[in-house]
Design a protein around this motif. Structure first.
Motif, PDB file in Angstrom:
ATOM      1  N   GLY A   1      80.819 -46.574 -39.343  1.00  0.00           N
ATOM      2  CA  GLY A   1      81.898 -45.911 -38.628  1.00  0.00           C
ATOM      3  C   GLY A   1      82.236 -44.541 -39.175  1.00  0.00           C
ATOM      4  N   GLY A   2      83.495 -44.181 -39.018  1.00  0.00           N
ATOM      5  CA  GLY A   2      83.945 -42.853 -39.395  1.00  0.00           C
ATOM      6  C   GLY A   2      83.848 -42.563 -40.877  1.00  0.00           C
ATOM      7  N   SER A   3      84.119 -43.555 -41.720  1.00  0.00           N
ATOM      8  CA  SER A   3      84.025 -43.337 -43.164  1.00  0.00           C
ATOM      9  C   SER A   3      82.620 -42.901 -43.555  1.00  0.00           C
ATOM     10  N   GLY A   4      81.619 -43.500 -42.900  1.00  0.00           N
ATOM     11  CA  GLY A   4      80.233 -43.180 -43.215  1.00  0.00           C
ATOM     12  C   GLY A   4      79.852 -41.754 -42.884  1.00  0.00           C
ATOM     13  N   ILE A   5      80.235 -41.279 -41.684  1.00  0.00           N
ATOM     14  CA  ILE A   5      79.817 -39.923 -41.322  1.00  0.00           C
ATOM     15  C   ILE A   5      80.589 -38.876 -42.127  1.00  0.00           C
ATOM     16  N   VAL A   6      81.852 -39.155 -42.460  1.00  0.00           N
ATOM     17  CA  VAL A   6      82.602 -38.210 -43.288  1.00  0.00           C
ATOM     18  C   VAL A   6      81.986 -38.148 -44.679  1.00  0.00           C
ATOM     19  N   ALA A   7      81.651 -39.302 -45.253  1.00  0.00           N
ATOM     20  CA  ALA A   7      81.028 -39.323 -46.581  1.00  0.00           C
ATOM     21  C   ALA A   7      79.688 -38.594 -46.566  1.00  0.00           C
ATOM     22  N   MET A   8      78.932 -38.756 -45.480  1.00  0.00           N
ATOM     23  CA  MET A   8      77.648 -38.062 -45.381  1.00  0.00           C
ATOM     24  C   MET A   8      77.840 -36.556 -45.389  1.00  0.00           C
ATOM     25  N   VAL A   9      78.817 -36.078 -44.632  1.00  0.00           N
ATOM     26  CA  VAL A   9      79.088 -34.638 -44.607  1.00  0.00           C
ATOM     27  C   VAL A   9      79.549 -34.159 -45.983  1.00  0.00           C
ATOM     28  N   LEU A  10      80.370 -34.934 -46.657  1.00  0.00           N
ATOM     29  CA  LEU A  10      80.811 -34.561 -48.006  1.00  0.00           C
ATOM     30  C   LEU A  10      79.622 -34.417 -48.952  1.00  0.00           C
ATOM     31  N   LEU A  11      78.676 -35.344 -48.858  1.00  0.00           N
ATOM     32  CA  LEU A  11      77.494 -35.270 -49.714  1.00  0.00           C
ATOM     33  C   LEU A  11      76.614 -34.082 -49.330  1.00  0.00           C
ATOM     34  N   GLU A  12      76.397 -33.889 -48.034  1.00  0.00           N
ATOM     35  CA  GLU A  12      75.537 -32.791 -47.574  1.00  0.00           C
ATOM     36  C   GLU A  12      76.147 -31.429 -47.917  1.00  0.00           C
ATOM     37  N   LYS A  13      77.477 -31.341 -47.873  1.00  0.00           N
ATOM     38  CA  LYS A  13      78.155 -30.076 -48.176  1.00  0.00           C
ATOM     39  C   LYS A  13      78.426 -29.905 -49.667  1.00  0.00           C
ATOM     40  N   LYS A  14      78.078 -30.935 -50.458  1.00  0.00           N
ATOM     41  CA  LYS A  14      78.276 -30.889 -51.919  1.00  0.00           C
ATOM     42  C   LYS A  14      79.747 -30.663 -52.271  1.00  0.00           C
ATOM     43  N   ILE A  15      80.599 -31.483 -51.652  1.00  0.00           N
ATOM     44  CA  ILE A  15      82.045 -31.411 -51.876  1.00  0.00           C
ATOM     45  C   ILE A  15      82.463 -32.586 -52.757  1.00  0.00           C
ATOM     46  N   PRO A  16      82.970 -32.352 -53.945  1.00  0.00           N
ATOM     47  CA  PRO A  16      83.465 -33.464 -54.773  1.00  0.00           C
ATOM     48  C   PRO A  16      84.601 -34.186 -54.049  1.00  0.00           C
ATOM     49  N   PHE A  17      84.663 -35.495 -54.206  1.00  0.00           N
ATOM     50  CA  PHE A  17      85.736 -36.254 -53.560  1.00  0.00           C
ATOM     51  C   PHE A  17      86.000 -37.552 -54.316  1.00  0.00           C
ATOM     52  N   GLU A  18      87.192 -38.048 -54.104  1.00  0.00           N
ATOM     53  CA  GLU A  18      87.576 -39.354 -54.661  1.00  0.00           C
ATOM     54  C   GLU A  18      87.743 -40.325 -53.504  1.00  0.00           C
ATOM     55  N   LEU A  19      87.040 -41.455 -53.568  1.00  0.00           N
ATOM     56  CA  LEU A  19      87.188 -42.470 -52.541  1.00  0.00           C
ATOM     57  C   LEU A  19      88.386 -43.358 -52.868  1.00  0.00           C
ATOM     58  N   ILE A  20      89.302 -43.461 -51.935  1.00  0.00           N
ATOM     59  CA  ILE A  20      90.397 -44.423 -52.021  1.00  0.00           C
ATOM     60  C   ILE A  20      90.013 -45.559 -51.079  1.00  0.00           C
ATOM     61  N   HIS A  21      89.526 -46.656 -51.665  1.00  0.00           N
ATOM     62  CA  HIS A  21      88.986 -47.740 -50.841  1.00  0.00           C
ATOM     63  C   HIS A  21      90.120 -48.473 -50.133  1.00  0.00           C
ATOM     64  N   ILE A  22      90.027 -48.520 -48.817  1.00  0.00           N
ATOM     65  CA  ILE A  22      90.983 -49.263 -47.994  1.00  0.00           C
ATOM     66  C   ILE A  22      90.275 -50.513 -47.497  1.00  0.00           C
ATOM     67  N   ASP A  23      90.702 -51.670 -47.994  1.00  0.00           N
ATOM     68  CA  ASP A  23      90.062 -52.936 -47.639  1.00  0.00           C
ATOM     69  C   ASP A  23      90.636 -53.411 -46.302  1.00  0.00           C
ATOM     70  N   LEU A  24      89.861 -53.219 -45.245  1.00  0.00           N
ATOM     71  CA  LEU A  24      90.320 -53.585 -43.911  1.00  0.00           C
ATOM     72  C   LEU A  24      90.487 -55.089 -43.764  1.00  0.00           C
ATOM     73  N   SER A  25      89.654 -55.854 -44.468  1.00  0.00           N
ATOM     74  CA  SER A  25      89.730 -57.313 -44.370  1.00  0.00           C
ATOM     75  C   SER A  25      91.038 -57.854 -44.929  1.00  0.00           C
ATOM     76  N   LYS A  26      91.670 -57.091 -45.807  1.00  0.00           N
ATOM     77  CA  LYS A  26      92.943 -57.498 -46.401  1.00  0.00           C
ATOM     78  C   LYS A  26      94.138 -56.826 -45.711  1.00  0.00           C
ATOM     79  N   GLY A  27      93.857 -56.072 -44.663  1.00  0.00           N
ATOM     80  CA  GLY A  27      94.932 -55.420 -43.924  1.00  0.00           C
ATOM     81  C   GLY A  27      95.569 -54.260 -44.657  1.00  0.00           C
TER      82      GLY A  27
END
Length: 221
Positions: free
Chosen positions: A13-39
């Protein structure tokens, strides 16, 4: 302040394509994991950031933005001078990119979403049990893929002869459906060799391959 990406840690989904762009653009980032299964996307704290309770979100030094396609465009424009260029600057090339992005949003994505609903991957959206709906949904997608075959016989990518966000946007919806058991590209693989060539090109990029291990924070480049 390092950019924060709120999203699922799997490249779907959206998280994947945003992360791909971040990697391709060489932009440092911090992932804040949102567990959808836990609401975790429905907590008051999260809803204060995104009223619809969806992922992804970015927090760029206090600037909060959601909707994956909008985020990707923002990242490209802010970091246009580094990494992969995803939006052309020449007028006609940019127009071709915009054409491809519109095709993904108005032609490809709705047909894929309809198919996902009829296959039962989004049961909450299914309004009926019409037995004709699934064949019709498959036929509609097959027609779109045949149209893509013509486009991709004329140019290398959906948005022209260079990779653009118009191509990356397709990874929003195709891989999740494949993981759920339906290989969209295989639907007409024999009849649409250019579609197969194009899609294999996308998923073989090192950024996408890396993401298959899971989205992880990148402290620096």
């Amino acid at each position: 302040m390092v950019l924060k990406l709120y999203g699922d840690n799997s490249p779907v989904g959206g998280s994947g394509i945003v992360a791909m762009v971040l990697l391709e653009k060489k932009i440092p980032f911090e992932l804040i994991h949102i567990d959808l299964s836990k609401g975790e996307n429905k907590t008051p704290e999260y809803l204060a950031l995104h009223q619809f309770g969806l992922v992804p979100i970015i927090d760029d030094d206090g600037f909060i933005l959601h909707e994956a396609r909008a985020i990707c465009r923002y990242l490209e424009e802010k970091y246009a001078g580094q990494g992969t260029r995803f939006i052309p600057t020449e007028l006609r090339d940019k127009a071709r990119f915009e054409e491809g992005a519109s095709v993904e949003l108005t032609e490809f994505f709705p047909r894929l979403r309809r198919l996902a609903v009829e296959l039962g991957f989004n049961p909450q959206q299914k309004a009926s049990t019409d037995e004709a709906a699934l064949p019709e949904a498959k036929a509609a997608l097959a027609k779109t893929l045949s149209e893509y075959e013509w486009i991709l016989s004329q140019q290398k990518y959906i948005g022209g002869d260079e990779l653009t966000l118009a191509d990356i946007f397709h990874l929003y919806s195709v891989p999740p459906l494949k993981r759920a058991g339906f290989d969209v590209i295989a639907l007409l693989a024999d009849k649409c060799p250019n579609v197969k060539r194009w899609y294999n090109d996308l998923v073989s990029r090192s950024s996408w391959v890396k993401l298959q291990e899971g989205i992880q924070s990148v402290a620096m480049y």
